[in-house]
Design a protein around this motif. Structure first.
Motif, PDB file in Angstrom:
ATOM      1  N   SER B 167       0.800  -1.211  -0.035  1.00 54.13           N
ATOM      2  CA  SER B 167       0.473   0.044   0.137  1.00 54.13           C
ATOM      3  C   SER B 167       0.632   1.552  -0.006  1.00 54.13           C
ATOM      4  O   SER B 167       0.856   1.956  -1.027  1.00 54.13           O
ATOM      5  N   LYS B 171       0.804   4.443  -2.839  1.00 48.76           N
ATOM      6  CA  LYS B 171       0.821   5.558  -2.321  1.00 48.76           C
ATOM      7  C   LYS B 171       2.197   6.400  -2.611  1.00 48.76           C
ATOM      8  O   LYS B 171       1.509   7.836  -3.029  1.00 48.76           O
ATOM      9  N   SER B 174       1.384   7.822  -6.276  1.00 49.35           N
ATOM     10  CA  SER B 174       0.022   8.520  -6.369  1.00 49.35           C
ATOM     11  C   SER B 174       0.071   9.633  -6.557  1.00 49.35           C
ATOM     12  O   SER B 174       0.347  10.406  -5.964  1.00 49.35           O
ATOM     13  N   THR B 177      -3.352  10.805  -2.601  1.00 48.28           N
ATOM     14  CA  THR B 177      -2.161  10.087  -1.704  1.00 48.28           C
ATOM     15  C   THR B 177      -2.336  10.544  -0.348  1.00 48.28           C
ATOM     16  O   THR B 177      -2.859  10.615   1.037  1.00 48.28           O
ATOM     17  N   PRO B 185      -5.032   3.922  -3.772  1.00 49.34           N
ATOM     18  CA  PRO B 185      -4.186   4.516  -4.428  1.00 49.34           C
ATOM     19  C   PRO B 185      -4.273   4.903  -6.286  1.00 49.34           C
ATOM     20  O   PRO B 185      -4.183   3.852  -6.192  1.00 49.34           O
ATOM     21  N   PRO B 297      -2.474   8.562   5.617  1.00 49.42           N
ATOM     22  CA  PRO B 297      -1.693   9.519   5.665  1.00 49.42           C
ATOM     23  C   PRO B 297      -1.876  10.557   6.805  1.00 49.42           C
ATOM     24  O   PRO B 297      -3.198  10.262   7.497  1.00 49.42           O
TER      25      PRO B 297
END
Lengths: 298, 298
Positions: B167, B171, B174, B177, B185, B297
Motif C-alpha cells: 500500500s 501511495k 499516487s 495519497t 491509491p 496519511p
C-alpha cells in the motif's frame, strides 16, 4: 524388503537400533515422521505442494515424488511408526556422488519458539550459514572401484570458509579427488556436471528464477541435493546430474513475500559454481593454502 | 552558509541542539562522523569504493559522490567535528518524494560484538526486516502546494506487513495519497517512476545484477533511497526517479562471497515493485482491510 539406504550423506541414519529412513527395491524411500509437529508439518507441505496448480512442472521435478504416508515397523525397533513414502532419489545410480547443502543464512522461521530460534541461530553462526548463506550437511564423492568413496565427517564440512567450499565444489567434480590432498583438483567433470544446458548450474538458475517470483512457501532449513554418477558419465557421456530439494519440516507460508533467505543463499551457491566454470584457476593459491584444514580426503 | 537539510527522512537530524548532517548552497551534504569506529569505518568505505577500479560507472552512480572529510562546527554546538563531505542528493529537487529502505533481513556483520548483534537482531525481529528482507526507515510523499507532504512517523513504518508495504509503495507513486485514507491509491506515477527504461525498477535490476556477482563488499544496515519529484514529472514528463545507496558505517569486506543478505532483501523489494507494475489491482482487498493500521496519511 526394507533396508538402510546406501547413499545417505546427511540426516538421521537407521541402523544399530537408531531411527532413520528405509528404502525398498521398488524405488520408495520411507522417512519416519519427525517428532513434535515437524513430521505432520512435512506431510502437510508435500500434500500442499503437489496439489498446488501454480507450481510449474519444471519446478516440481526438483522435488521428490510423494506417495502419501504409511505405517511401518520403525528401524529402531520401537514399533509401528508413520513414514513419508517418497521417491528414492538414488535409485538406478551405481555410484552416486552426492552433496547435501542446507540453503539460507537463517534456518529458523520467524514464528518459532525462542528456544528453537536460539538453538538454530547458534548453529547458523557456528557454521558457514551466516557467512556463505548455506552450509554443507554432508557429501560423498565416488573415486573408483579401488578407492571407493570420499565421505568426510559431517561436522568437518559444516563450517567451511569460502576457499574451502570452492575447493570441495571442485573436488566434487574431479577425477583425482582421492589421489592425494596435495593434488590440484582436475575438475574433469565440471563442464558436464556443472555446465551445459542440462547441468547443475542451469538447474539452479531455473530454481532461482522461480524463487525470484514465488511467494507461496518459505523453505527454512531445507537442503539442495546435488547428484551425479561418474560411471554414467563414462558410459553414456551424460553424468545424470540433478538437483533435488529435500527436508520440508520447517517450510512455512510465504504470505505474499518471496523467500529472500533461501534465494540469497541459492545465489551465493550459484556464484561459487559459476566461478568454477568461468575462472577455474582464479583462486588456486588461496585454495591450496587453506585447504589442508578441513577438506582433506579421508 | 550551513543549514539543516530540508528533506531528510531518516537518521539523526540536526537542530534544537542535536547532532546531525548539514547542507550548504553549493550541493554538499556534511555528515558528522559517527561515534566509535563507525565514522572512520564509513570514511574508509567511501575511500575504498571510489578508488576501486572494479566498480563500473553504471554502479558507482548509485552512490553519493564523496569529497573527503572536513572539520566543521557541529550542529549541536559541541565544537569542531570531522564530517564526511558528500553529494547533496536532493539538490535541485523542489518537492522530492523520498523513501529510505534499509535492505537485508540481517543488519549485523558476523564479526560484530555480542551486544551489538543482540541489539540489531532484536530490532530486525521487531521490524519487518526478518519477514520482508527490508524495513522502511522513513519516507515523505509530496502532494501539492496545498497539502504539502505526507511524512508518517518513523516508528510507524518500520514494522509493516506485506499488505501495508504494498500500500505504501502504491501511495508513494499516487496523486491522491493525501486526499483520504479510504481512497484507493491511483498509482498515476507508477509507470513513469517505477516503470520504463530509466525508472526505479530498471535501476534496481541493474543493482541486483551487480550484487549477484560482486564479492568485494557486504552492505549491512545500508539503505536504498528512492526519490522522484512530482513537479518534474508534470513539467518535463520525467519524474527524475533515482535510487541511491546510503549509510556505510557497517560495510565489511566480502571475502569472495556475494552479499546474499543484501541481495535477498533487494529481490524482495523488486518483487513488490514489479507487482505494482504488472498486477496493480491484485491485492486490493487485502490492502484496504489491513491498511488502516499503520499507513494512514497524517
Amino acid at each position: 524388503m526394507l533396508k538402510v539406504p546406501e547413499h545417505q550423506v546427511a540426516g538421521h541414519q537407521a541402523g544399530n537400533g537408531r531411527l532413520g529412513p528405509l528404502v525398498d527395491d521398488s524405488g520408495f524411500f520411507y522417512k519416519p515422521l519427525q517428532s513434535g509437529d515437524r513430521g505432520s508439518h512435512e506431510v502437510a507441505f508435500y500434500t500442499s505442494f503437489f496439489s498446488n496448480a501454480r507450481i510449474p512442472d519444471h519446478i516440481s521435478k526438483f522435488f521428490p515424488k510423494f506417495h502419501g504416508t504409511q505405517l511401518l515397523e520403525a528401524s529402531d525397533g520401537s514399533g509401528l511408526l508413520p513414514h513419508l513414502v517418497l521417491e528414492d532419489l538414488t535409485l538406478g545410480r551405481a555410484n552416486p556422488s552426492i552433496m547435501d547443502i542446507k540453503i539460507g543464512s537463517r534456518t529458523w522461521p520467524p514464528q518459532e519458539s525462542e528456544d528453537y530460534i536460539n538453538k538454530c541461530l547458534q548453529k547458523d553462526r557456528e557454521t558457514s550459514s551466516i557467512t556463505l548463506g548455506f552450509r554443507l550437511s554432508g557429501l560423498q564423492v565416488y573415486g573408483s572401484k579401488e578407492t571407493g568413496y570420499w565421505k568426510p565427517g559431517r561436522k568437518s564440512v559444516q563450517n567451511l570458509s569460502a576457499a574451502e567450499i570452492r575447493s570441495i565444489l571442485k573436488k566434487f567434480v574431479s577425477s583425482n579427488t582421492l589421489d592425494g590432498m596435495d593434488l590440484k583438483p582436475d575438475c574433469s567433470f565440471a563442464s558436464t556436471v556443472y555446465g551445459g544446458s542440462n547441468g547443475i548450474l542451469s538447474q539452479l538458475l531455473d530454481l532461482k528464477a522461480w524463487f525470484e517470483d514465488q511467494t507461496i512457501f518459505h523453505f527454512y532449513s531445507c537442503s539442495i541435493l546435488m547428484m551425479f554418477d561418474k560411471e554414467l558419465a563414462l558410459q553414456e557421456n551424460s553424468p545424470g546430474a540433478v538437483i533435488k530439494l529435500i527436508d520440508f519440516a520447517h517450510v512455512v507460508e510465504g504470505g505474499g513475500v518471496i523467500d529472500h533467505n533461501f534465494l540469497g543463499g541459492l545465489c551465493s551457491l550459484i556464484k561459487f559454481i559459476s566461478e568454477i566454470l568461468t575462472t577455474p584457476d582464479e583462486h588456486i593459491n588461496e585454495v591450496s593454502s587453506n585447504d589442508a584444514k578441513n577438506s582433506v580426503p579421508a
